[in-house]
Write an enzyme that holds these catalytic residues in place. Structure first.
Site, PDB file in Angstrom:
ATOM      1  N   PRO A  94      41.145  12.068  -5.669  1.00  0.00           N
ATOM      2  CA  PRO A  94      40.522  11.794  -4.359  1.00  0.00           C
ATOM      3  C   PRO A  94      39.288  12.663  -4.105  1.00  0.00           C
ATOM      4  O   PRO A  94      38.533  12.393  -3.175  1.00  0.00           O
ATOM      5  CB  PRO A  94      41.623  12.137  -3.347  1.00  0.00           C
ATOM      6  N   GLU A 122      48.882  16.014  -6.708  1.00  0.00           N
ATOM      7  CA  GLU A 122      48.951  17.473  -6.555  1.00  0.00           C
ATOM      8  C   GLU A 122      47.855  18.191  -7.328  1.00  0.00           C
ATOM      9  O   GLU A 122      47.436  19.262  -6.937  1.00  0.00           O
ATOM     10  CB  GLU A 122      50.323  18.001  -6.987  1.00  0.00           C
ATOM     11  N   ASP A 175      28.666 -12.452  -6.950  1.00  0.00           N
ATOM     12  CA  ASP A 175      29.744 -11.703  -6.311  1.00  0.00           C
ATOM     13  C   ASP A 175      29.260 -10.973  -5.075  1.00  0.00           C
ATOM     14  O   ASP A 175      28.083 -10.626  -4.965  1.00  0.00           O
ATOM     15  CB  ASP A 175      30.305 -10.642  -7.267  1.00  0.00           C
TER      16      ASP A 175
HETATM   17 CL1  6GU Z   1      41.134   8.222  -8.056  1.00  0.00          CL
HETATM   18  N1  6GU Z   1      43.345   9.233  -7.024  1.00  0.00           N
HETATM   19  C1  6GU Z   1      44.187   9.471  -6.015  1.00  0.00           C
HETATM   20  N2  6GU Z   1      45.303  10.173  -6.259  1.00  0.00           N
HETATM   21  N3  6GU Z   1      43.987   9.066  -4.777  1.00  0.00           N
HETATM   22  C2  6GU Z   1      42.863   8.361  -4.558  1.00  0.00           C
HETATM   23  C3  6GU Z   1      41.947   8.062  -5.557  1.00  0.00           C
HETATM   24  C4  6GU Z   1      42.208   8.533  -6.807  1.00  0.00           C
HETATM   25  N4  6GU Z   1      40.930   7.357  -5.027  1.00  0.00           N
HETATM   26  C5  6GU Z   1      41.245   7.227  -3.737  1.00  0.00           C
HETATM   27  N5  6GU Z   1      42.395   7.839  -3.442  1.00  0.00           N
END
Ligand code: 6GU
Length: 239
Positions: A94, A122, A175
């Site tokens: 994230p 984590e 698209d």
């Molecule tokens: Cl790439 N990983 C995680 N764990 N959460 C996310 C993400 C990635 N992209 C958005 N939320």
């Protein structure tokens, strides 16, 4: 293009790459996709892939050793500067840069070998990011339990942009997002379904009129739902 996915949950990917466009692209040898269990690269006798975080705190962190070993095996080196041309090692977290259509297009145009490392929420030992990773990527501002769903999203988005992956050359160009707008509405038969009729312009065969209508509908929809996608003439977002 070759895509390798590194994950602690390889079964997560069972079947997802075996349908539709991705399946066709694999059969046509436009892309080769392999999913690898990080645990197979663990060296200790317990095949440990994660461990407790230094400094304390909740959750487990993915250990560096198996991921370094996997990259050395798949790319040939763990020296980022020595990666072969067109190699991208993507860490899915994230914290990453947000994946967008333009990023997918860049990968489709330039990458020959993509390795996706699926992080877990984590964390992943930061030395992986510091040393191996060329692109840390997120798919949006929400938390997933792991990078696996994000890897599926990104692989799908890239594969459909590869030359000849789609049935007709123009379909990707039409698209949503390729022109910066959301897609226009679509209709098929019957022309009258339970009293709900198809816009007249689509039935009259005037292709110039139809294109005009589609563009104005796309613009209208984008203005209503995603005004941030529209840049006004001052170069400012409307929102
Ligand atoms: Cl790439 N990983 C995680 N764990 N959460 C996310 C993400 C990635 N992209 C958005 N939320």
């Amino acid at each position: 293009m070759k895509i390798d996915v590194l994950t602690i949950f390889p079964e997560f990917f069972d079947a997802v790459f075996d349908f539709g466009i991705i399946r066709r692209a694999k059969l046509a040898e436009i892309v080769e996709i392999n999913v690898h269990d990080i645990r197979e690269y663990a060296t200790d006798k317990h095949k440990m892939v994660d461990d407790r975080p230094f400094g304390g705190g909740d959750g487990m962190v993915l250990k560096p050793e198996p991921i370094f070993a996997a990259i050395e095996n798949l790319v040939g080196t763990s020296d980022r500067d020595a990666y072969p041309d067109g190699t991208r090692v993507v860490l899915l977290t994230p914290q990453g840069r947000q994946f967008k259509q333009a990023v997918g297009q860049e990968f489709a145009d330039e990458a020959k070998h993509i390795v996706m490392i699926c992080g877990r929420y984590e964390g992943v030992d930061e030395r992986v990011n510091d040393t191996l990773v060329t692109d840390e990527m997120s798919i949006g501002d929400y938390v997933l339990s792991g990078g696996e769903p994000a890897a599926i999203v990104i692989v799908d988005s890239i594969v459909r942009l590869l030359p000849n992956a789609l049935g007709s050359d123009t379909s990707a160009e039409n698209d949503s997002f390729s022109d910066g707008l959301l897609d226009c509405p679509h209709y098929t038969r019957p022309a009258d379904f339970r009293g709900m009729t198809v816009p007249e312009v689509l039935l009259n065969g005037n292709h110039a009129e139809i294109e005009k209508w589609r563009f104005s509908k796309a613009l209208e929809k984008t203005r209503a739902i995603r005004p941030d996608l529209i840049i006004d003439t001052n170069g400012e977002s409307e929102r």
